[in-house]
Design an enzyme around this catalytic site. Structure first.
Site, PDB file in Angstrom:
ATOM      1  N   ASP A 154    -100.602  10.528  60.783  1.00  0.00           N
ATOM      2  CA  ASP A 154    -101.241   9.213  60.792  1.00  0.00           C
ATOM      3  C   ASP A 154    -101.123   8.581  62.179  1.00  0.00           C
ATOM      4  O   ASP A 154    -100.009   8.411  62.685  1.00  0.00           O
ATOM      5  CB  ASP A 154    -100.517   8.357  59.730  1.00  0.00           C
ATOM      6  CG  ASP A 154    -101.339   7.179  59.270  1.00  0.00           C
ATOM      7  OD1 ASP A 154    -102.485   7.028  59.726  1.00  0.00           O
ATOM      8  OD2 ASP A 154    -100.825   6.422  58.432  1.00  0.00           O
ATOM      9  N   GLY A 188    -110.926   7.158  61.025  1.00  0.00           N
ATOM     10  CA  GLY A 188    -112.252   7.639  61.422  1.00  0.00           C
ATOM     11  C   GLY A 188    -112.594   7.393  62.877  1.00  0.00           C
ATOM     12  O   GLY A 188    -113.723   7.628  63.307  1.00  0.00           O
ATOM     13  N   ASP A 209    -108.283   1.623  55.600  1.00  0.00           N
ATOM     14  CA  ASP A 209    -107.688   1.811  54.269  1.00  0.00           C
ATOM     15  C   ASP A 209    -108.531   1.256  53.120  1.00  0.00           C
ATOM     16  O   ASP A 209    -109.149   0.196  53.218  1.00  0.00           O
ATOM     17  CB  ASP A 209    -106.304   1.157  54.220  1.00  0.00           C
ATOM     18  CG  ASP A 209    -105.298   1.927  55.069  1.00  0.00           C
ATOM     19  OD1 ASP A 209    -105.693   2.894  55.751  1.00  0.00           O
ATOM     20  OD2 ASP A 209    -104.116   1.550  55.042  1.00  0.00           O
TER      21      ASP A 209
END
Ligand code: GLA
Length: 394
Positions: A154, A188, A209
């Site tokens: 992440d 993205g 999210d």
């Protein structure tokens, strides 16, 4: 020093091997890991950072006992919040809520399931825990030793170039020798769908999210049109984890969520508490007809085929020549919707099956019409029927 032609060509061969063949092989191996979109569960959407070894074990138990494993869910993923501190050698330790990661992995594997873990290429993860920056090799080795099968990596504001950071961890995982599905999570940015596969990603987030409400879910889901050419076996667009069963949407809205994600060939990573599910939640998450759309072996992501304002028709071509079609009503009132077979490339007559009712509806010519609830969906599988042979002239 003299370099002979033979030595040079050996060097060139070696360089080619290192620069081109090995990475290509690594990518091929990675792609084999997710021939169809990954299915499983992750702790984040429901539990946030309030997680422990015990939380994970009971979710794994539930995934087996509630029928989810039988229809294809396999990954049990620990998201952010497991991390402790590094020891004096820099080796990552889980926090006190995870006393023995290897034992947890063994437990999950003992049920025929797989374990996922989470980290970040930044110094700190998105929730402020210890990240993997400058410890990539060490962390990958450690995950492999624990028996991890899936890594969500992440971004969390890491420094430098995203492609380089994601490649670095992918290479480290490859060197660990343990196959791990590689999940890129970075909202993205930089049109990740154009390069995610080249850094070894098996899935990559295409949005910020999700949240457990119809507006957020539908904004993400219906904005995926156009990304279909970037997905395929081994590498998938990921519009984020599921919110089904978390309580913020009604049944029609959750069926819209599941239908849309399946038409998108999206990873199906449940995000609710699997130990507390209503029969309706179980039915939505385990409908084998719907999951077959998501998991279709052709691995084609669906796209919008027709739209009339808030009424949208999406289609996913399936391996057997049939088409999965979603008739989505984004308005707050029930209405009638019609899908025209010509928009699907179907010439005449087709057999229609309602995938939520799990019922064959018979043969239809030229079009199919149905009522669709507010914020709801009718999801059908449409199989073209051979045109009737003309009867001999009488
Ligand atoms: C980011 C990701 C989420 C989740 C959290 C954890 O927001 O997009 O899916 O992993 O971080 O902190």
């Amino acid at each position: 020093m003299m370099v002979t032609a033979g030595a040079l060509s050996r060097r060139v061969r070696l360089a080619l091997l290192v620069v081109w063949v090995l990475p290509a092989l690594a990518r091929a191996q990675s792609a084999d890991l997710a021939r169809t979109p990954p299915m499983g569960w992750s702790s984040w959407n429901h539990f946030g950072t309030q997680i422990s070894d015990a939380t994970l074990r009971v979710q794994a138990d539930a995934m087996v006992s509630n029928g989810m494993q039988a229809v294809g869910y396999v990954y049990v993923n620990i998201d952010d919040g497991w991390e402790g501190q590094r020891d004096e050698h820099g080796a990552m330790q889980p926090n006190e809520h995870f006393p023995d990661m290897k034992a947890l992995a063994d437990y999950v594997h003992g049920k025929g399931l797989k374990l996922g873990i989470y980290s970040s290429p930044a110094a700190k993860t998105c929730a402020g825990f210890e990240g993997s920056l400058d410890h990539e090799e060490q962390d990958a080795q450690r995950y492999a030793a624990w028996g991890v099968d899936f890594l969500k990596y992440d971004w969390c504001g890491a420094p430098g170039d995203a492609k380089a950071a994601y490649s670095k961890m992918h290479d480290a995982v490859q060197r660990s020798g343990r196959p791990m599905v590689y999940s890129l999570s970075q909202s993205g940015m930089d049109r990740v769908w154009t390069w995610g596969a080249s850094v070894g990603g098996n899935l990559w987030r295409t949005s910020k999210d999700i949240a457990d409400n119809y507006d957020r879910m539908s904004i993400i889901g219906f904005s995926q049109n156009g990304l279909e050419r970037f997905a395929g076996p081994g590498h998938w667009n990921d519009p984020d984890m599921l919110e089904i069963g978390n309580g913020g949407m009604n049944g029609d809205e959750y069926r819209t969520h599941m239908s849309l994600w399946s038409l998108l060939a999206a990873p199906l990573i449940a995000g609710n508490d699997l130990t507390k599910m209503t029969p309706e939640t179980v039915a939505i998450l385990t409908n084998a007809d719907v999951i077959a759309v998501d998991q279709d072996p052709a691995g084609l992501q669906g796209a919008r085929v027709a739209q009339e304002g808030p009424l949208e028709m999406w289609m996913k071509p399936l391996a057997d020549g049939s088409k999965a079609v979603g008739l989505f009503n984004r308005t707050a009132f029930g209405t009638t919707m019609t899908v025209t077979f010509a928009d699907l490339g179907i010439a005449e007559t087709a057999a229609v099956r309602d995938l939520w009712a799990r019922k064959d509806l018979g043969s239809f010519t030229s079009s199919f019409t149905s009522n669709v609830n507010a914020h709801g969906v009718v999801l059908v599988r449409i199989r073209p029927e051979a045109a009737p042979t003309p009867s001999p002239a009488s």
